[in-house]
Design a protein around this motif. Structure first.
Motif, PDB file in Angstrom:
ATOM      1  N   SER A  47      40.269  49.540  49.985  1.00 57.29           N
ATOM      2  CA  SER A  47      41.309  50.183  50.783  1.00 57.29           C
ATOM      3  C   SER A  47      41.891  49.209  51.796  1.00 57.29           C
ATOM      4  O   SER A  47      43.109  49.133  51.984  1.00 57.29           O
ATOM      5  CB  SER A  47      40.735  51.416  51.498  1.00 57.29           C
ATOM      6  N   GLU A  48      41.017  48.430  52.468  1.00 54.28           N
ATOM      7  CA  GLU A  48      41.469  47.487  53.482  1.00 54.28           C
ATOM      8  C   GLU A  48      42.327  46.361  52.894  1.00 54.28           C
ATOM      9  O   GLU A  48      43.218  45.834  53.565  1.00 54.28           O
ATOM     10  CB  GLU A  48      40.267  46.887  54.213  1.00 54.28           C
ATOM     11  N   LEU A  49      42.065  46.000  51.644  1.00 46.41           N
ATOM     12  CA  LEU A  49      42.840  44.945  50.992  1.00 46.41           C
ATOM     13  C   LEU A  49      44.092  45.498  50.318  1.00 46.41           C
ATOM     14  O   LEU A  49      44.851  44.741  49.692  1.00 46.41           O
ATOM     15  CB  LEU A  49      41.973  44.210  49.964  1.00 46.41           C
ATOM     16  N   GLY A  50      44.294  46.806  50.421  1.00 47.76           N
ATOM     17  CA  GLY A  50      45.459  47.417  49.808  1.00 47.76           C
ATOM     18  C   GLY A  50      45.388  47.516  48.304  1.00 47.76           C
ATOM     19  O   GLY A  50      46.417  47.623  47.620  1.00 47.76           O
ATOM     20  N   LEU A  51      44.171  47.521  47.768  1.00 48.87           N
ATOM     21  CA  LEU A  51      43.980  47.583  46.325  1.00 48.87           C
ATOM     22  C   LEU A  51      43.748  49.000  45.832  1.00 48.87           C
ATOM     23  O   LEU A  51      43.735  49.251  44.621  1.00 48.87           O
ATOM     24  CB  LEU A  51      42.799  46.696  45.908  1.00 48.87           C
ATOM     25  N   ILE A  75      36.794  38.539  54.907  1.00 49.88           N
ATOM     26  CA  ILE A  75      37.492  38.421  53.622  1.00 49.88           C
ATOM     27  C   ILE A  75      39.008  38.441  53.823  1.00 49.88           C
ATOM     28  O   ILE A  75      39.741  37.637  53.242  1.00 49.88           O
ATOM     29  CB  ILE A  75      37.051  39.556  52.673  1.00 49.88           C
ATOM     30  N   LYS A  76      39.466  39.339  54.670  1.00 54.04           N
ATOM     31  CA  LYS A  76      40.900  39.428  54.938  1.00 54.04           C
ATOM     32  C   LYS A  76      41.429  38.140  55.573  1.00 54.04           C
ATOM     33  O   LYS A  76      42.518  37.662  55.241  1.00 54.04           O
ATOM     34  CB  LYS A  76      41.197  40.623  55.833  1.00 54.04           C
ATOM     35  N   LYS A  77      40.650  37.530  56.473  1.00 56.97           N
ATOM     36  CA  LYS A  77      41.072  36.258  57.080  1.00 56.97           C
ATOM     37  C   LYS A  77      41.116  35.150  56.030  1.00 56.97           C
ATOM     38  O   LYS A  77      42.052  34.345  56.016  1.00 56.97           O
ATOM     39  CB  LYS A  77      40.135  35.875  58.219  1.00 56.97           C
TER      40      LYS A  77
END
Length: 310
Positions: free
Chosen positions: A74-78, A303-305
């Motif tokens: 969800s956080e990665l927009g997947l 991971i997002k960074k």
């Protein structure tokens, strides 16, 4: 085996994907069956399935690793929040595995033996899939020493129950000792991520890895106990003096196996209690749930960074 070479001593080494396996016997196998993951090199196209993996997050609980992949997806927009993911290892009840883009989420069970089995097959999986630039991060729970419950410890050095940076294993009846080396740069990146988040108390410290939850960790509440409360306190204070800030059961085997295969690894565990104050986890369920989400949030931010999304 594709994409492999053998050095003069017969040791498998990395070719073009950065992961090397220290087993010369693998090169002569027509098929590699990853039995406990219900995968194999002949029945599955591993490069197609896993070739894009850059982050492997592992943890003891099957349900926790499913919750993690839903959160990171969800956080990665997947995916949408709470969206379900199929268990790639559905043909076995030993481990679970979920994938969201470049992130793989895998359970390892409890303790060194279970974790070791999973890591043998996971590292071979990454090798066969020709993955490159992969980092493996354990996210889990632990008992703290001298820390407030809910504190997150990023492991600087994994040590055994004698506070030595060693992973000992019996191989063909002989004692083999390997160094449980975790990646210092990865630990520093994670520590910086904790500073970005601000609401997750985080420290860098040594982690003691034991082969038992009760006597092996100096608890007084097991079915057996051969020491006094005073002796327990002396031991835990000696551990604290040696730089140990938390206790769990998987860090030394993770560090030893990943470093031997050239894969950077880290351990990020939340503390559920201060062992200097007691032995039993007594916080309310909802508090423990929030604690357990802290390593997930920290690693997801990392991971997002890395992906340039934060």
């Amino acid at each position: 085996m594709a994409n492999s070479e053998t050095d003069p001593k017969g040791k498998e080494r990395a070719s073009d994907h950065g992961i090397h396996l220290g087993n010369p016997h693998l090169a002569g196998m027509k098929e590699d069956i990853l039995y406990h993951l219900d995968l194999s090199t002949s029945a599955h196209d591993l490069p197609a399935m896993f070739g894009d993996v850059k982050f492997v997050c592992v943890g003891g609980s099957a349900s926790r690793m499913k919750a993690f992949i839903q959160y990171v997806g969800s956080e990665l927009g997947l995916s949408r929040p709470g969206e379900d993911y199929p268990n790639i290892c559905s043909g076995t009840d030993r481990y679970v595995m979920y994938k969201a883009g470049p992130v793989l989420s895998v359970s390892h069970g409890m303790g060194i033996p279970s974790t070791s089995i999973m890591l043998h097959e996971l590292l071979k999986l990454l090798y066969h899939a020709r993955c490159s630039g992969v980092a493996i991060i354990r996210i889990g729970t632990s008992g703290g020493i001298g820390l407030e419950p809910g504190s997150v410890v990023i492991t600087q050095q994994a040590v055994d129950a004698c506070f030595k940076p060693e992973f000992e294993q019996m191989v063909l009846g002989k004692r083999v000792v390997r160094s449980p080396v975790l990646d210092a740069q990865l630990a520093q990146e994670l520590l910086q991520c904790s500073k970005d988040l601000k609401d997750i108390p985080t420290v860098l410290g040594n982690t003691m890895c034991t082969s038992d939850f009760y006597e092996g960790q100096g608890r007084l509440d097991g079915a057996l106990c051969s020491y006094t409360d005073k002796e327990k306190q002396e031991y835990l204070r000696a551990a604290h003096a040696a730089g140990v800030r938390n206790i769990e059961m998987e860090s030394t085997v993770l560090g030893a196996m990943c470093s031997a295969c050239g894969v950077p690894a880290a351990v990020v565990c939340v503390t559920l209690l201060d062992r200097l104050q007691g032995d039993q986890v007594s916080s309310p369920h909802e508090v423990l749930v929030e604690y357990q989400q802290r390593p997930q949030k920290l690693v997801t931010h990392f991971i997002k960074k890395r992906l340039g999304m934060a």
